[in-house]
Design a protein around this motif. Structure first.
Motif, PDB file in Angstrom:
ATOM      1  N   LEU A 227       0.636  -1.099   0.113  1.00  0.00           N
ATOM      2  CA  LEU A 227       0.012  -0.048   0.128  1.00  0.00           C
ATOM      3  C   LEU A 227       1.107   1.214  -0.067  1.00  0.00           C
ATOM      4  CD1 LEU A 227      -2.415  -0.758   3.107  1.00  0.00           C
ATOM      5  CD2 LEU A 227      -2.594  -0.844   0.530  1.00  0.00           C
ATOM      6  N   VAL A 228       0.339   2.282  -0.354  1.00  0.00           N
ATOM      7  CA  VAL A 228       0.841   3.623  -0.123  1.00  0.00           C
ATOM      8  C   VAL A 228      -0.108   4.400   0.372  1.00  0.00           C
ATOM      9  CG1 VAL A 228       1.451   5.922  -1.422  1.00  0.00           C
ATOM     10  CG2 VAL A 228       2.526   3.457  -2.112  1.00  0.00           C
TER      11      VAL A 228
ATOM     12  N   ALA B  81       4.048  12.159   9.462  1.00  0.00           N
ATOM     13  CA  ALA B  81       3.265  11.183   8.709  1.00  0.00           C
ATOM     14  C   ALA B  81       3.255   9.499   9.087  1.00  0.00           C
ATOM     15  CB  ALA B  81       3.420  11.438   7.063  1.00  0.00           C
ATOM     16  N   TYR B  82       4.662   9.210   9.040  1.00  0.00           N
ATOM     17  CA  TYR B  82       4.664   7.658   9.556  1.00  0.00           C
ATOM     18  C   TYR B  82       4.277   7.536  10.972  1.00  0.00           C
ATOM     19  CZ  TYR B  82       7.382   5.824   5.365  1.00  0.00           C
ATOM     20  OH  TYR B  82       7.706   5.168   4.279  1.00  0.00           O
ATOM     21  N   ALA B  83       4.601   8.194  11.720  1.00  0.00           N
ATOM     22  CA  ALA B  83       4.235   7.993  13.216  1.00  0.00           C
ATOM     23  C   ALA B  83       2.666   8.053  13.347  1.00  0.00           C
ATOM     24  CB  ALA B  83       4.754   9.266  13.855  1.00  0.00           C
TER      25      ALA B  83
ATOM     26  N   SER C 286       9.066   1.051   4.452  1.00  0.00           N
ATOM     27  CA  SER C 286       8.103   0.421   4.805  1.00  0.00           C
ATOM     28  C   SER C 286       7.505   0.085   6.239  1.00  0.00           C
ATOM     29  CB  SER C 286       8.190  -0.823   3.953  1.00  0.00           C
ATOM     30  OG  SER C 286       8.167  -0.724   2.701  1.00  0.00           O
ATOM     31  N   LEU C 287       6.220   0.403   6.597  1.00  0.00           N
ATOM     32  CA  LEU C 287       5.577  -0.201   7.792  1.00  0.00           C
ATOM     33  C   LEU C 287       5.179  -1.463   7.484  1.00  0.00           C
ATOM     34  CD1 LEU C 287       3.450   2.962   8.773  1.00  0.00           C
ATOM     35  CD2 LEU C 287       5.641   2.333   9.764  1.00  0.00           C
ATOM     36  N   HIS C 288       5.374  -2.472   8.402  1.00  0.00           N
ATOM     37  CA  HIS C 288       4.900  -3.768   8.318  1.00  0.00           C
ATOM     38  C   HIS C 288       3.752  -4.110   9.479  1.00  0.00           C
ATOM     39  CE1 HIS C 288       8.241  -4.482   5.573  1.00  0.00           C
ATOM     40  NE2 HIS C 288       8.835  -3.956   6.175  1.00  0.00           N
TER      41      HIS C 288
ATOM     42  N   ASP D  19       2.604  -4.325   3.921  1.00  0.00           N
ATOM     43  CA  ASP D  19       3.497  -3.289   3.750  1.00  0.00           C
ATOM     44  C   ASP D  19       3.159  -2.171   3.188  1.00  0.00           C
ATOM     45  OD1 ASP D  19       5.568  -5.397   4.540  1.00  0.00           O
ATOM     46  OD2 ASP D  19       6.019  -5.908   2.375  1.00  0.00           O
ATOM     47  N   ALA D  20       3.483  -1.013   3.924  1.00  0.00           N
ATOM     48  CA  ALA D  20       3.044   0.174   3.351  1.00  0.00           C
ATOM     49  C   ALA D  20       4.011   1.474   3.573  1.00  0.00           C
ATOM     50  CB  ALA D  20       1.883   0.660   4.586  1.00  0.00           C
ATOM     51  N   GLN D  21       4.035   2.065   2.322  1.00  0.00           N
ATOM     52  CA  GLN D  21       4.692   3.252   2.120  1.00  0.00           C
ATOM     53  C   GLN D  21       4.029   4.342   2.409  1.00  0.00           C
ATOM     54  OE1 GLN D  21       6.973   1.603  -1.583  1.00  0.00           O
ATOM     55  NE2 GLN D  21       7.078   4.036  -1.220  1.00  0.00           N
TER      56      GLN D  21
END
Length: 102
Positions: A7-8, A20-22, A45-47, A56-58
């Motif tokens: 995903l994005v 944004a990641y947090a 990537s967040l898993h 898996d997300a960017q």
């Protein structure tokens, strides 16, 4: 393993890419594995898991807010995906999916 969902996610209100990641990590519980820090210099990537599916997300801040090299790479990946979808027929996309599953 090729059995995850890629995903994005766009977080346009975030002040920085790290914010944004947090934000996504706080809402989902997903973790950045093997990442020392989210600086924007490289794609991270967040898993995690969603309804039994490995994710898996960017993360990026969107077309108008993207300013880091990592967000530039995310933008390029999205453009390549759009070109692939627009330039191939259903049968070709099915063949690509079959190849990825193999």
């Amino acid at each position: 393993s090729g059995r995850d969902v890629d995903l994005v996610l766009e977080v346009p209100a975030a002040a920085s890419l790290a914010d944004a990641y947090a934000s996504v990590a706080a809402r989902t519980g997903w973790r950045a594995v093997g990442a020392d820090a989210i600086t924007g210099q490289r794609v991270v990537s967040l898993h995690g898991d969603f309804e039994g599916h490995a994710i898996d997300a960017q993360v990026w801040r969107g077309e108008t807010r993207a300013s880091t090299p990592a967000e530039g790479k995310t933008r390029a990946a999205l453009l390549h995906t759009d070109r692939l979808i627009a330039g191939t027929c259903h049968r070709c996309r099915a063949s690509i999916a079959l190849l990825h599953a193999w």
